[in-house]
Design a protein around this motif. Structure first.
Motif, PDB file in Angstrom:
ATOM      1  N   ASP A 132       0.839  -1.202   0.000  1.00 19.60           N
ATOM      2  CA  ASP A 132       0.000   0.000   0.000  1.00 19.60           C
ATOM      3  C   ASP A 132       0.871   1.246   0.000  1.00 19.60           C
ATOM      4  OD1 ASP A 132      -2.987  -0.814   0.448  1.00 19.60           O
ATOM      5  OD2 ASP A 132      -1.851  -2.070   1.844  1.00 19.60           O
ATOM      6  N   ASN A 133       0.428   2.259  -0.737  1.00 16.58           N
ATOM      7  CA  ASN A 133       1.111   3.547  -0.689  1.00 16.58           C
ATOM      8  C   ASN A 133       0.915   4.184   0.682  1.00 16.58           C
ATOM      9  OD1 ASN A 133       2.078   3.470  -3.340  1.00 16.58           O
ATOM     10  ND2 ASN A 133       0.183   4.333  -4.154  1.00 16.58           N
ATOM     11  N   VAL A 134       1.796   5.098   1.017  1.00 17.62           N
ATOM     12  CA  VAL A 134       1.769   5.750   2.324  1.00 17.62           C
ATOM     13  C   VAL A 134       1.701   7.265   2.130  1.00 17.62           C
ATOM     14  CG1 VAL A 134       3.085   6.200   4.434  1.00 17.62           C
ATOM     15  CG2 VAL A 134       2.996   3.891   3.483  1.00 17.62           C
ATOM     16  N   SER A 135       0.840   7.906   2.887  1.00 16.42           N
ATOM     17  CA  SER A 135       0.748   9.365   2.879  1.00 16.42           C
ATOM     18  C   SER A 135       1.256   9.917   4.206  1.00 16.42           C
ATOM     19  CB  SER A 135      -0.696   9.809   2.648  1.00 16.42           C
ATOM     20  OG  SER A 135      -1.149   9.409   1.365  1.00 16.42           O
ATOM     21  N   ARG A 136       1.818  11.125   4.150  1.00 17.59           N
ATOM     22  CA  ARG A 136       2.319  11.773   5.361  1.00 17.59           C
ATOM     23  C   ARG A 136       1.733  13.179   5.477  1.00 17.59           C
ATOM     24  NH1 ARG A 136       6.697   9.289   7.900  1.00 17.59           N
ATOM     25  NH2 ARG A 136       7.681   7.607   6.708  1.00 17.59           N
ATOM     26  N   SER A 137       1.516  13.576   6.709  1.00 18.17           N
ATOM     27  CA  SER A 137       1.012  14.914   6.980  1.00 18.17           C
ATOM     28  C   SER A 137       2.152  15.928   6.867  1.00 18.17           C
ATOM     29  CB  SER A 137       0.403  14.972   8.379  1.00 18.17           C
ATOM     30  OG  SER A 137       1.422  14.793   9.361  1.00 18.17           O
ATOM     31  N   SER A 138       1.824  17.206   7.021  1.00 20.67           N
ATOM     32  CA  SER A 138       2.844  18.255   6.980  1.00 20.67           C
ATOM     33  C   SER A 138       3.852  18.121   8.116  1.00 20.67           C
ATOM     34  CB  SER A 138       2.181  19.640   7.034  1.00 20.67           C
ATOM     35  OG  SER A 138       1.378  19.759   8.211  1.00 20.67           O
ATOM     36  N   SER A 139       3.451  17.383   9.164  1.00 21.25           N
ATOM     37  CA  SER A 139       4.356  17.132  10.298  1.00 21.25           C
ATOM     38  C   SER A 139       5.122  15.829  10.133  1.00 21.25           C
ATOM     39  CB  SER A 139       3.559  17.100  11.605  1.00 21.25           C
ATOM     40  OG  SER A 139       2.877  18.314  11.816  1.00 21.25           O
ATOM     41  N   ASN A 140       4.995  15.216   8.950  1.00 21.13           N
ATOM     42  CA  ASN A 140       5.705  13.987   8.601  1.00 21.13           C
ATOM     43  C   ASN A 140       5.140  12.749   9.282  1.00 21.13           C
ATOM     44  OD1 ASN A 140       7.697  12.956   6.847  1.00 21.13           O
ATOM     45  ND2 ASN A 140       9.102  12.613   8.565  1.00 21.13           N
ATOM     46  N   TRP A 141       3.910  12.859   9.835  1.00 18.12           N
ATOM     47  CA  TRP A 141       3.270  11.693  10.429  1.00 18.12           C
ATOM     48  C   TRP A 141       2.585  10.874   9.336  1.00 18.12           C
ATOM     49  CZ3 TRP A 141       4.324  10.286  15.209  1.00 18.12           C
ATOM     50  CH2 TRP A 141       4.729  11.244  16.142  1.00 18.12           C
ATOM     51  N   ILE A 142       2.653   9.538   9.476  1.00 20.82           N
ATOM     52  CA  ILE A 142       1.976   8.666   8.523  1.00 20.82           C
ATOM     53  C   ILE A 142       0.472   8.730   8.762  1.00 20.82           C
ATOM     54  CG2 ILE A 142       1.592   6.236   7.904  1.00 20.82           C
ATOM     55  CD1 ILE A 142       4.537   5.742   8.339  1.00 20.82           C
ATOM     56  N   GLY A 143      -0.261   8.905   7.682  1.00 21.38           N
ATOM     57  CA  GLY A 143      -1.714   9.025   7.766  1.00 21.38           C
ATOM     58  C   GLY A 143      -2.229   9.716   6.529  1.00 21.38           C
ATOM     59  N   SER A 144      -3.129  10.653   6.701  1.00 17.40           N
ATOM     60  CA  SER A 144      -3.624  11.419   5.565  1.00 17.40           C
ATOM     61  C   SER A 144      -2.645  12.535   5.233  1.00 17.40           C
ATOM     62  CB  SER A 144      -5.002  12.003   5.890  1.00 17.40           C
ATOM     63  OG  SER A 144      -4.911  12.863   7.022  1.00 17.40           O
ATOM     64  N   GLY A 145      -2.619  12.916   3.967  1.00 21.68           N
ATOM     65  CA  GLY A 145      -1.716  13.968   3.552  1.00 21.68           C
ATOM     66  C   GLY A 145      -1.186  13.720   2.157  1.00 21.68           C
ATOM     67  N   THR A 146       0.092  13.982   1.974  1.00 19.98           N
ATOM     68  CA  THR A 146       0.738  13.859   0.671  1.00 19.98           C
ATOM     69  C   THR A 146       1.388  12.486   0.526  1.00 19.98           C
ATOM     70  OG1 THR A 146       1.198  16.239   0.702  1.00 19.98           O
ATOM     71  CG2 THR A 146       2.415  14.898  -0.896  1.00 19.98           C
ATOM     72  N   ASN A 147       1.256  11.905  -0.656  1.00 20.18           N
ATOM     73  CA  ASN A 147       1.861  10.600  -0.909  1.00 20.18           C
ATOM     74  C   ASN A 147       3.369  10.658  -0.715  1.00 20.18           C
ATOM     75  OD1 ASN A 147       1.893   7.800  -1.949  1.00 20.18           O
ATOM     76  ND2 ASN A 147       2.967   8.715  -3.683  1.00 20.18           N
ATOM     77  N   ASP A 148       3.899   9.674  -0.024  1.00 22.63           N
ATOM     78  CA  ASP A 148       5.340   9.584   0.228  1.00 22.63           C
ATOM     79  C   ASP A 148       5.908   8.445  -0.619  1.00 22.63           C
ATOM     80  OD1 ASP A 148       7.907   9.416   1.120  1.00 22.63           O
ATOM     81  OD2 ASP A 148       7.415   8.750   3.139  1.00 22.63           O
ATOM     82  N   PRO A 149       6.580   8.754  -1.729  1.00 21.58           N
ATOM     83  CA  PRO A 149       7.090   7.691  -2.606  1.00 21.58           C
ATOM     84  C   PRO A 149       8.293   6.942  -2.046  1.00 21.58           C
ATOM     85  CG  PRO A 149       7.790   9.833  -3.403  1.00 21.58           C
ATOM     86  CD  PRO A 149       6.874  10.097  -2.248  1.00 21.58           C
ATOM     87  N   THR A 150       8.780   7.368  -0.864  1.00 24.94           N
ATOM     88  CA  THR A 150       9.928   6.688  -0.264  1.00 24.94           C
ATOM     89  C   THR A 150       9.521   5.714   0.841  1.00 24.94           C
ATOM     90  OG1 THR A 150      10.311   8.405   1.407  1.00 24.94           O
ATOM     91  CG2 THR A 150      11.359   8.696  -0.745  1.00 24.94           C
ATOM     92  N   THR A 151       8.213   5.550   1.039  1.00 28.47           N
ATOM     93  CA  THR A 151       7.726   4.646   2.082  1.00 28.47           C
ATOM     94  C   THR A 151       6.565   3.817   1.543  1.00 28.47           C
ATOM     95  OG1 THR A 151       8.312   6.261   3.794  1.00 28.47           O
ATOM     96  CG2 THR A 151       6.873   4.455   4.452  1.00 28.47           C
ATOM     97  N   GLN A 152       6.557   2.534   1.876  1.00 31.10           N
ATOM     98  CA  GLN A 152       5.467   1.639   1.498  1.00 31.10           C
ATOM     99  C   GLN A 152       5.037   0.819   2.719  1.00 31.10           C
ATOM    100  OE1 GLN A 152       4.384   1.083  -2.446  1.00 31.10           O
ATOM    101  NE2 GLN A 152       4.569   3.057  -1.426  1.00 31.10           N
ATOM    102  N   LYS A 153       3.743   0.549   2.806  1.00 26.96           N
ATOM    103  CA  LYS A 153       3.222  -0.313   3.860  1.00 26.96           C
ATOM    104  C   LYS A 153       3.133  -1.734   3.316  1.00 26.96           C
ATOM    105  CE  LYS A 153      -0.760  -1.160   6.886  1.00 26.96           C
ATOM    106  NZ  LYS A 153      -2.132  -0.733   7.246  1.00 26.96           N
ATOM    107  N   ILE A 154       3.791  -2.664   4.009  1.00 25.69           N
ATOM    108  CA  ILE A 154       3.777  -4.061   3.604  1.00 25.69           C
ATOM    109  C   ILE A 154       3.045  -4.871   4.661  1.00 25.69           C
ATOM    110  CG2 ILE A 154       5.177  -6.034   2.897  1.00 25.69           C
ATOM    111  CD1 ILE A 154       5.498  -3.561   1.138  1.00 25.69           C
ATOM    112  N   THR A 155       2.056  -5.645   4.227  1.00 23.41           N
ATOM    113  CA  THR A 155       1.306  -6.505   5.142  1.00 23.41           C
ATOM    114  C   THR A 155       1.480  -7.956   4.723  1.00 23.41           C
ATOM    115  OG1 THR A 155      -0.352  -4.754   5.435  1.00 23.41           O
ATOM    116  CG2 THR A 155      -0.930  -6.960   6.203  1.00 23.41           C
ATOM    117  N   ALA A 156       2.007  -8.762   5.634  1.00 25.42           N
ATOM    118  CA  ALA A 156       2.170 -10.198   5.384  1.00 25.42           C
ATOM    119  C   ALA A 156       0.958 -10.946   5.908  1.00 25.42           C
ATOM    120  CB  ALA A 156       3.445 -10.714   6.053  1.00 25.42           C
ATOM    121  N   HIS A 157       0.411 -11.833   5.099  1.00 24.82           N
ATOM    122  CA  HIS A 157      -0.780 -12.602   5.468  1.00 24.82           C
ATOM    123  C   HIS A 157      -0.446 -14.096   5.434  1.00 24.82           C
ATOM    124  CE1 HIS A 157      -3.076  -8.893   4.430  1.00 24.82           C
ATOM    125  NE2 HIS A 157      -2.196  -8.819   3.442  1.00 24.82           N
TER     126      HIS A 157
END
Length: 222
Positions: A132-157
């Motif tokens: 999953d793509n990751v978005s960051r806020s203006s404070s650099n917190w992961i959540g809603s905001g601008t897409n961060d192309p240097t971070t990805q969320k990986i979920t192992a099932h």
């Protein structure tokens, strides 16, 4: 009461007490056996779950290693933007030698089997991971905001079936791009009229005198 009658009465009382003792012992043994069976079943379920978590954790570590050598391959899986729960992937061996093994991304799931003749275990685990793509806020917190192309969320099932019931565990982590390939040139003595995309290291370049206005469509993959 005669002495003989007392003996007969005493014998009858002893037999009755023995029967009561046997009944109580049977209840205790039965309860103990049930408790042991429940404990063994709980222990087996715990072992199976621990193996599933081990598989998921191993997948996350392998994906992290893959991203360090091929971030573009993770960010654009198989050359696409297919991400999310609808797109399962797994890593498979694409090349191997006596000293190393190369993993590559593949669509779909894979199966890991555990069989033990001593415990009677015969479990097939199905494993996969999603991106999953990751978005960051203006404070650099992961959540809603601008897409961060240097971070990805990986979920192992990991899923498996026990007594006809499907179980599943999910482990998630965030992976960031930590390596960047760069080339530094201090000498530009090649051809100065390059107008096509550069796809490899070269000392050729494009030169123009005065102001330049460039309009082009496309994307940059890094």
């Amino acid at each position: 009461m005669k002495f003989g009658d007392y003996i007969k009465s005493n014998k009858g009382q002893s037999v009755f007490e023995i029967l009561i003792a046997i009944a109580i012992a049977t209840l205790i043994v039965g309860s103990s056996v049930t408790a042991i069976m429940v404990s063994m079943r709980s222990g087996t379920i715990m072992v199976i779950s621990q193996k599933a978590y081990g598989i998921a954790n191993g997948d996350l570590n392998n994906v992290r290693s893959f991203s360090e050598s091929n971030w573009a391959g993770l960010y654009t899986p198989l050359g696409t933007q297919n991400k999310g729960s609808a797109y399962p992937y797994h890593l498979a061996v694409t090349a191997s030698s006596s000293t190393s093994t190369t993993l590559g991304m593949t669509n779909g799931t894979t199966t890991v089997s555990f069989t033990s003749t001593s415990t009677g275990e015969n479990i097939d685990y199905t494993s996969w991971f999603t991106i999953d793509n990751v978005s960051r806020s203006s404070s650099n917190w992961i959540g809603s905001g601008t897409n961060d192309p240097t971070t990805q969320k990986i979920t192992a099932h990991v899923s498996w079936v026990v007594s006809g019931e499907t179980k599943q565990i999910d482990l998630a982590t965030y992976i960031s791009k930590i390596r960047t390939n760069s080339i530094s040139y201090t000498k530009w003595d090649g051809f100065s009229g390059v107008t096509t995309p550069v796809t490899k290291s070269t000392n050729d370049y494009y030169s123009i005198a005065g102001n330049a206005t460039i309009t082009a469509n496309g994307t940059i993959t890094y």
